[in-house]
Scaffold this motif. Structure first.
Motif, mmCIF file in Angstrom:
data_model
loop_
_atom_site.group_PDB
_atom_site.id
_atom_site.type_symbol
_atom_site.label_atom_id
_atom_site.label_comp_id
_atom_site.label_asym_id
_atom_site.label_seq_id
_atom_site.Cartn_x
_atom_site.Cartn_y
_atom_site.Cartn_z
ATOM 1 N N GLN A 90 0.817 -1.217 0.000
ATOM 2 C CA GLN A 90 0.000 0.000 0.000
ATOM 3 C C GLN A 90 0.857 1.277 0.000
ATOM 4 O OE1 GLN A 90 -3.721 -0.361 2.454
ATOM 5 N NE2 GLN A 90 -2.802 -2.276 3.146
ATOM 6 N N GLY A 91 2.052 1.175 -0.540
ATOM 7 C CA GLY A 91 2.917 2.342 -0.700
ATOM 8 C C GLY A 91 2.767 2.928 -2.093
ATOM 9 N N PRO A 92 3.468 4.025 -2.398
ATOM 10 C CA PRO A 92 3.388 4.643 -3.729
ATOM 11 C C PRO A 92 3.917 3.705 -4.814
ATOM 12 C CG PRO A 92 4.386 6.138 -2.123
ATOM 13 C CD PRO A 92 4.319 4.801 -1.465
ATOM 14 N N ARG A 93 3.456 3.915 -6.012
ATOM 15 C CA ARG A 93 3.932 3.120 -7.141
ATOM 16 C C ARG A 93 5.436 3.304 -7.303
ATOM 17 N NH1 ARG A 93 -0.244 -0.322 -8.382
ATOM 18 N NH2 ARG A 93 -2.174 0.809 -8.818
ATOM 19 N N SER A 94 6.137 2.220 -7.538
ATOM 20 C CA SER A 94 7.596 2.282 -7.668
ATOM 21 C C SER A 94 8.045 2.520 -9.096
ATOM 22 C CB SER A 94 8.215 0.979 -7.154
ATOM 23 O OG SER A 94 7.736 -0.132 -7.899
ATOM 24 N N ALA A 95 7.133 2.418 -10.074
ATOM 25 C CA ALA A 95 7.509 2.582 -11.480
ATOM 26 C C ALA A 95 6.282 2.961 -12.298
ATOM 27 C CB ALA A 95 8.118 1.283 -12.020
ATOM 28 N N THR A 96 6.548 3.427 -13.508
ATOM 29 C CA THR A 96 5.493 3.722 -14.473
ATOM 30 C C THR A 96 5.375 2.548 -15.435
ATOM 31 O OG1 THR A 96 5.800 6.121 -14.355
ATOM 32 C CG2 THR A 96 4.785 5.260 -16.352
ATOM 33 N N VAL A 97 4.140 2.174 -15.768
ATOM 34 C CA VAL A 97 3.902 1.106 -16.736
ATOM 35 C C VAL A 97 3.124 1.708 -17.904
ATOM 36 C CG1 VAL A 97 2.902 -1.161 -17.156
ATOM 37 C CG2 VAL A 97 3.841 -0.618 -14.902
ATOM 38 N N THR A 98 3.660 1.520 -19.110
ATOM 39 C CA THR A 98 3.080 2.114 -20.313
ATOM 40 C C THR A 98 2.805 1.028 -21.341
ATOM 41 O OG1 THR A 98 4.435 4.080 -19.892
ATOM 42 C CG2 THR A 98 3.390 3.909 -22.054
ATOM 43 N N ALA A 99 1.675 1.125 -22.017
ATOM 44 C CA ALA A 99 1.330 0.149 -23.048
ATOM 45 C C ALA A 99 2.249 0.323 -24.252
ATOM 46 C CB ALA A 99 -0.123 0.321 -23.462
ATOM 47 N N LEU A 100 2.870 -0.773 -24.703
ATOM 48 C CA LEU A 100 3.691 -0.726 -25.911
ATOM 49 C C LEU A 100 2.808 -0.732 -27.154
ATOM 50 C CD1 LEU A 100 6.832 -2.993 -25.430
ATOM 51 C CD2 LEU A 100 6.757 -0.562 -25.928
ATOM 52 N N GLY A 101 1.859 -1.653 -27.163
ATOM 53 C CA GLY A 101 0.846 -1.690 -28.206
ATOM 54 C C GLY A 101 -0.506 -1.664 -27.522
ATOM 55 N N SER A 102 -1.530 -2.163 -28.178
ATOM 56 C CA SER A 102 -2.823 -2.299 -27.526
ATOM 57 C C SER A 102 -2.730 -3.360 -26.434
ATOM 58 C CB SER A 102 -3.894 -2.691 -28.545
ATOM 59 O OG SER A 102 -4.079 -1.654 -29.489
ATOM 60 N N VAL A 103 -3.259 -3.062 -25.274
ATOM 61 C CA VAL A 103 -3.191 -3.983 -24.138
ATOM 62 C C VAL A 103 -4.596 -4.205 -23.589
ATOM 63 C CG1 VAL A 103 -2.336 -4.321 -21.779
ATOM 64 C CG2 VAL A 103 -0.850 -3.294 -23.505
ATOM 65 N N GLU A 104 -4.910 -5.467 -23.350
ATOM 66 C CA GLU A 104 -6.159 -5.841 -22.682
ATOM 67 C C GLU A 104 -5.816 -6.355 -21.293
ATOM 68 O OE1 GLU A 104 -8.993 -5.194 -24.029
ATOM 69 O OE2 GLU A 104 -8.212 -4.689 -26.028
ATOM 70 N N ALA A 105 -6.469 -5.823 -20.290
ATOM 71 C CA ALA A 105 -6.168 -6.200 -18.910
ATOM 72 C C ALA A 105 -7.436 -6.227 -18.077
ATOM 73 C CB ALA A 105 -5.167 -5.216 -18.302
ATOM 74 N N THR A 106 -7.306 -6.769 -16.885
ATOM 75 C CA THR A 106 -8.380 -6.736 -15.900
ATOM 76 C C THR A 106 -7.892 -5.959 -14.690
ATOM 77 O OG1 THR A 106 -9.322 -8.853 -16.618
ATOM 78 C CG2 THR A 106 -9.876 -8.098 -14.393
ATOM 79 N N SER A 107 -8.632 -4.935 -14.293
ATOM 80 C CA SER A 107 -8.277 -4.101 -13.147
ATOM 81 C C SER A 107 -8.951 -4.641 -11.894
ATOM 82 C CB SER A 107 -8.714 -2.652 -13.400
ATOM 83 O OG SER A 107 -8.466 -1.854 -12.267
ATOM 84 N N ILE A 108 -8.154 -4.909 -10.861
ATOM 85 C CA ILE A 108 -8.646 -5.489 -9.618
ATOM 86 C C ILE A 108 -8.210 -4.591 -8.468
ATOM 87 C CG2 ILE A 108 -8.622 -7.538 -8.123
ATOM 88 C CD1 ILE A 108 -7.519 -9.004 -10.753
ATOM 89 N N SER A 109 -9.112 -4.235 -7.585
ATOM 90 C CA SER A 109 -8.759 -3.345 -6.480
ATOM 91 C C SER A 109 -7.714 -4.005 -5.580
ATOM 92 C CB SER A 109 -10.003 -2.994 -5.660
ATOM 93 O OG SER A 109 -10.424 -4.111 -4.897
ATOM 94 N N GLY A 110 -6.903 -3.162 -4.944
ATOM 95 C CA GLY A 110 -5.884 -3.691 -4.056
ATOM 96 C C GLY A 110 -6.462 -4.498 -2.920
ATOM 97 N N GLU A 111 -7.577 -4.051 -2.375
ATOM 98 C CA GLU A 111 -8.205 -4.771 -1.265
ATOM 99 C C GLU A 111 -8.657 -6.160 -1.697
ATOM 100 O OE1 GLU A 111 -11.908 -4.261 1.945
ATOM 101 O OE2 GLU A 111 -11.539 -2.738 0.402
ATOM 102 N N ARG A 112 -9.295 -6.240 -2.857
ATOM 103 C CA ARG A 112 -9.746 -7.546 -3.341
ATOM 104 C C ARG A 112 -8.558 -8.456 -3.656
ATOM 105 N NH1 ARG A 112 -15.016 -6.794 -7.316
ATOM 106 N NH2 ARG A 112 -16.469 -6.156 -5.671
ATOM 107 N N PHE A 113 -7.485 -7.874 -4.183
ATOM 108 C CA PHE A 113 -6.302 -8.674 -4.494
ATOM 109 C C PHE A 113 -5.687 -9.225 -3.217
ATOM 110 C CE2 PHE A 113 -1.735 -9.080 -5.687
ATOM 111 C CZ PHE A 113 -1.879 -10.046 -6.671
ATOM 112 N N ARG A 114 -5.596 -8.402 -2.180
ATOM 113 C CA ARG A 114 -5.040 -8.873 -0.893
ATOM 114 C C ARG A 114 -5.919 -9.971 -0.297
ATOM 115 N NH1 ARG A 114 -4.220 -3.309 -0.459
ATOM 116 N NH2 ARG A 114 -6.073 -3.062 0.869
ATOM 117 N N GLN A 115 -7.218 -9.836 -0.402
ATOM 118 C CA GLN A 115 -8.124 -10.871 0.097
ATOM 119 C C GLN A 115 -7.947 -12.171 -0.674
ATOM 120 O OE1 GLN A 115 -11.944 -8.974 -0.304
ATOM 121 N NE2 GLN A 115 -11.776 -7.852 1.650
ATOM 122 N N PHE A 116 -7.755 -12.048 -1.982
ATOM 123 C CA PHE A 116 -7.512 -13.231 -2.818
ATOM 124 C C PHE A 116 -6.249 -13.953 -2.355
ATOM 125 C CE2 PHE A 116 -5.304 -15.114 -6.461
ATOM 126 C CZ PHE A 116 -6.279 -15.949 -6.993
#
Length: 244
Positions: free
Chosen positions: A86-112
């Motif tokens: 739960q700290g600040p992002r350590s890096a920037t992530v940029t799409a090289l081409g078209s990217v398909e992803a699923t966004s999951i909240s941090g809380e739900r990810f920790r519970q998983f």
């Protein structure tokens, strides 16, 4: 040092049931080429499970330059460090081409993770591999030539993202322009251009518009291992020589 994650990507290492359960916790996201997916120093904690496409992980330096740390593709989970601590992002992530992803909240990810020790172990292994890679990168920047670091990067790209054509050459078509390649090597664009020119002159690689064709994988591997050196002063047509 490695641009790619070690071992199987996180999603592929999960059972099909766990993978489906994780993806069901989030919402689909689409990113256009060049779009920022995660921003360095941002305080958000969601994670992105990449389903298709390539993204580039980078950090800004004190001089305002960009240093590329890694490439992340299908099956990878990115943003997991901020989700866990739960700290600040350590890096920037940029799409090289078209990217398909699923966004999951941090809380739900920790519970998983808390409900699945196996998944937690996979994430810890991923953290450990990235730390080791960062240590290796620091040693490389301090002790290896630009030519060798470039050879390592090109070999990785050929092995992980290349395709073999009918002539047995390996074609890499990632949309990674030369200035990004320089950022991935940790060198100036001019230094990387000089090293690429040497490799072209020695018929190790051919370059085109965001395409690299490796014509001599064995010699590129020797260069990456530090077991071959540049031509001696015998003449401009002398081949890169193995160090034996």
């Amino acid at each position: 040092m490695s641009l790619f994650g070690q071992g199987r990507p996180f999603l592929e290492a999960l059972s099909r049931q766990d993978r489906d359960s994780l993806l069901a916790l989030g919402a689909p996201r689409h990113y256009e080429p060049g779009q920022v997916m995660l921003q360095e120093r941002d305080t958000s904690t969601f994670v992105l499970a990449v389903r298709d496409g390539w993204s580039v992980v980078s950090v800004s330096t004190e001089r305002g330059a960009r240093l590329i740390l890694a490439l992340r593709g299908a099956g990878e989970v990115i943003g997991d460090l901020a989700a866990v601590d739960q700290g600040p992002r350590s890096a920037t992530v940029t799409a090289l081409g078209s990217v398909e992803a699923t966004s999951i909240s941090g809380e739900r990810f920790r519970q998983f993770l808390s409900a699945r020790p196996h998944a937690t172990a996979l994430i810890m292994r991923q953290f450990s591999a990235r730390l080791r890679s960062a240590d290796s990168e620091r040693r490389s920047l301090a002790s290896e030539t630009v030519l060798r670091r470039l050879a390592v990067r090109l070999l990785e790209l050929a092995q992980r993202a290349g395709r073999v054509d009918g002539k047995g050459e390996v074609i890499v078509e990632l949309p990674l322009p030369q200035h990004d390649l320089a950022s991935a090597v940790g060198a100036t664009r001019e230094a990387v251009a000089k090293a690429l020119r040497l490799l072209r002159e020695q018929d190790v690689v051919h370059t085109g518009n965001r395409r690299v064709t490796v014509t001599d994988m064995e010699l590129l591997r020797l260069l990456a291992q530090g077991r071959a050196g540049p031509p001696s002063r015998g003449g401009p047509n002398e081949k890169v020589r193995p160090d034996v």
